[in-house]
Design an enzyme around this catalytic site. Structure first.
Site, mmCIF file in Angstrom:
data_model
loop_
_atom_site.group_PDB
_atom_site.id
_atom_site.type_symbol
_atom_site.label_atom_id
_atom_site.label_comp_id
_atom_site.label_asym_id
_atom_site.label_seq_id
_atom_site.Cartn_x
_atom_site.Cartn_y
_atom_site.Cartn_z
ATOM 1 N N ASP A 8 11.461 43.432 -27.037
ATOM 2 C CA ASP A 8 11.429 43.522 -28.498
ATOM 3 C C ASP A 8 10.138 44.256 -28.871
ATOM 4 O OD1 ASP A 8 9.354 41.692 -28.259
ATOM 5 O OD2 ASP A 8 10.226 40.215 -29.622
ATOM 6 N N HIS A 9 9.813 44.249 -30.167
ATOM 7 C CA HIS A 9 8.599 44.956 -30.616
ATOM 8 C C HIS A 9 7.339 44.370 -29.977
ATOM 9 C CE1 HIS A 9 9.442 41.553 -33.207
ATOM 10 N NE2 HIS A 9 8.159 41.492 -33.518
ATOM 11 N N CYS A 67 8.822 40.159 -24.231
ATOM 12 C CA CYS A 67 8.631 39.950 -25.671
ATOM 13 C C CYS A 67 7.187 39.494 -25.868
ATOM 14 C CB CYS A 67 9.670 38.992 -26.260
ATOM 15 S SG CYS A 67 9.642 37.299 -25.652
ATOM 16 N N GLY A 68 6.879 38.892 -26.992
ATOM 17 C CA GLY A 68 5.496 38.489 -27.221
ATOM 18 C C GLY A 68 5.048 37.418 -26.245
ATOM 19 N N THR A 69 5.874 36.409 -26.095
ATOM 20 C CA THR A 69 5.543 35.292 -25.203
ATOM 21 C C THR A 69 6.362 35.278 -23.913
ATOM 22 O OG1 THR A 69 7.233 33.936 -26.239
ATOM 23 C CG2 THR A 69 5.001 33.793 -27.171
ATOM 24 N N GLY A 70 7.507 35.941 -23.922
ATOM 25 C CA GLY A 70 8.478 35.848 -22.822
ATOM 26 C C GLY A 70 9.409 34.662 -22.968
ATOM 27 N N ILE A 71 9.071 33.761 -23.870
ATOM 28 C CA ILE A 71 9.845 32.512 -23.978
ATOM 29 C C ILE A 71 11.215 32.744 -24.609
ATOM 30 C CG2 ILE A 71 9.918 30.211 -25.002
ATOM 31 C CD1 ILE A 71 6.804 30.221 -24.882
ATOM 32 N N GLY A 72 11.224 33.445 -25.744
ATOM 33 C CA GLY A 72 12.515 33.697 -26.405
ATOM 34 C C GLY A 72 13.456 34.473 -25.505
ATOM 35 N N HIS A 100 13.133 31.106 -3.946
ATOM 36 C CA HIS A 100 13.803 29.809 -4.104
ATOM 37 C C HIS A 100 14.975 29.828 -5.078
ATOM 38 C CE1 HIS A 100 10.269 27.129 -2.576
ATOM 39 N NE2 HIS A 100 10.216 28.325 -2.026
ATOM 40 N N ARG A 135 19.381 25.353 1.677
ATOM 41 C CA ARG A 135 19.048 24.383 0.624
ATOM 42 C C ARG A 135 18.882 25.055 -0.742
ATOM 43 N NH1 ARG A 135 14.226 25.604 2.943
ATOM 44 N NH2 ARG A 135 12.298 25.482 1.722
ATOM 45 N N HIS A 136 18.398 26.284 -0.722
ATOM 46 C CA HIS A 136 18.238 26.985 -1.998
ATOM 47 C C HIS A 136 19.595 27.457 -2.521
ATOM 48 C CE1 HIS A 136 14.021 26.503 -1.811
ATOM 49 N NE2 HIS A 136 13.831 27.321 -0.788
HETATM 50 C C1 RB5 Z 1 8.082 38.129 -32.139
HETATM 51 O O1 RB5 Z 1 7.111 37.945 -33.102
HETATM 52 C C2 RB5 Z 1 8.042 36.997 -31.128
HETATM 53 O O2 RB5 Z 1 8.563 35.838 -31.688
HETATM 54 C C3 RB5 Z 1 8.806 37.373 -29.873
HETATM 55 O O3 RB5 Z 1 8.253 38.540 -29.344
HETATM 56 C C4 RB5 Z 1 8.795 36.358 -28.747
HETATM 57 O O4 RB5 Z 1 7.515 35.927 -28.468
HETATM 58 C C5 RB5 Z 1 9.769 35.277 -28.862
HETATM 59 O O5 RB5 Z 1 9.858 34.354 -28.053
#
Ligand code: RB5
Length: 144
Positions: A8-9, A67-72, A100, A135-136
């Site tokens: 993303d951006h 992305c910004g955090t990689g979490i989304g 693994h 196992r994996h």
């Molecule tokens: C965008 O602002 C941010 O939410 C996205 O890049 C990401 O971090 C989502 O998990």
């Protein structure tokens, strides 16, 4: 090996650096977008990458989502059957998740890691093979 990459951006600038890095190393890279710093929705690009990874018949392609955090990105990608997306901000995790979990997508946050560490994580992820240990394989088959 073909690498499918999207961002993303928030991950756009780091993605460009990763693409350069991978092309210099001889990888075939497919960039599914986004194409600028303009605000956009990360699930759109997660889906573009997961579509290509699941469509790959010999399962040899690996994906990268930034992305910004990689979490989304990791949350969105892991909703898709057959996808094992790993959020990694260190090389130990990048190596372990290939060995693994046979992870097929690496997720990173551009606001979390600098480009130097990001390239080491990318290299580790792409260069580490799955262990193929029984196992994996058994454990992965319990959720995927
Ligand atoms: C965008 O602002 C941010 O939410 C996205 O890049 C990401 O971090 C989502 O998990």
């Amino acid at each position: 090996m073909k690498v499918i990459i999207g961002s993303d951006h928030g991950g756009y600038e780091l993605k460009l650096e990763i693409i350069d890095h991978l092309k210099n190393k001889g990888y075939e890279v497919v960039d599914v977008g986004c194409d600028s710093n303009a605000s956009c929705d990360y699930p759109v690009y997660a889906k573009k990458v997961t579509d290509k990874i699941t469509a790959d018949e010999d399962k040899s392609s690996l994906g990268i989502l930034v992305c910004g955090t990689g979490i989304g990105m990791s949350m969105a990608a892991n909703k898709v059957e057959g996808i094992r997306a790993a959020l990694c901000h260190d090389t130990f995790s990048a190596q372990a998740t290939r060995e693994h979990n046979n992870a097929n997508i690496l997720c990173m946050g551009a606001r979390v890691v600098g480009p130097g560490l990001a390239m080491m994580i990318v290299d580790t992820f792409l260069e580490t093979p799955f262990s193929n240990d029984e196992r994996h394989i058994r454990r992965i088959s319990m959720y995927s």
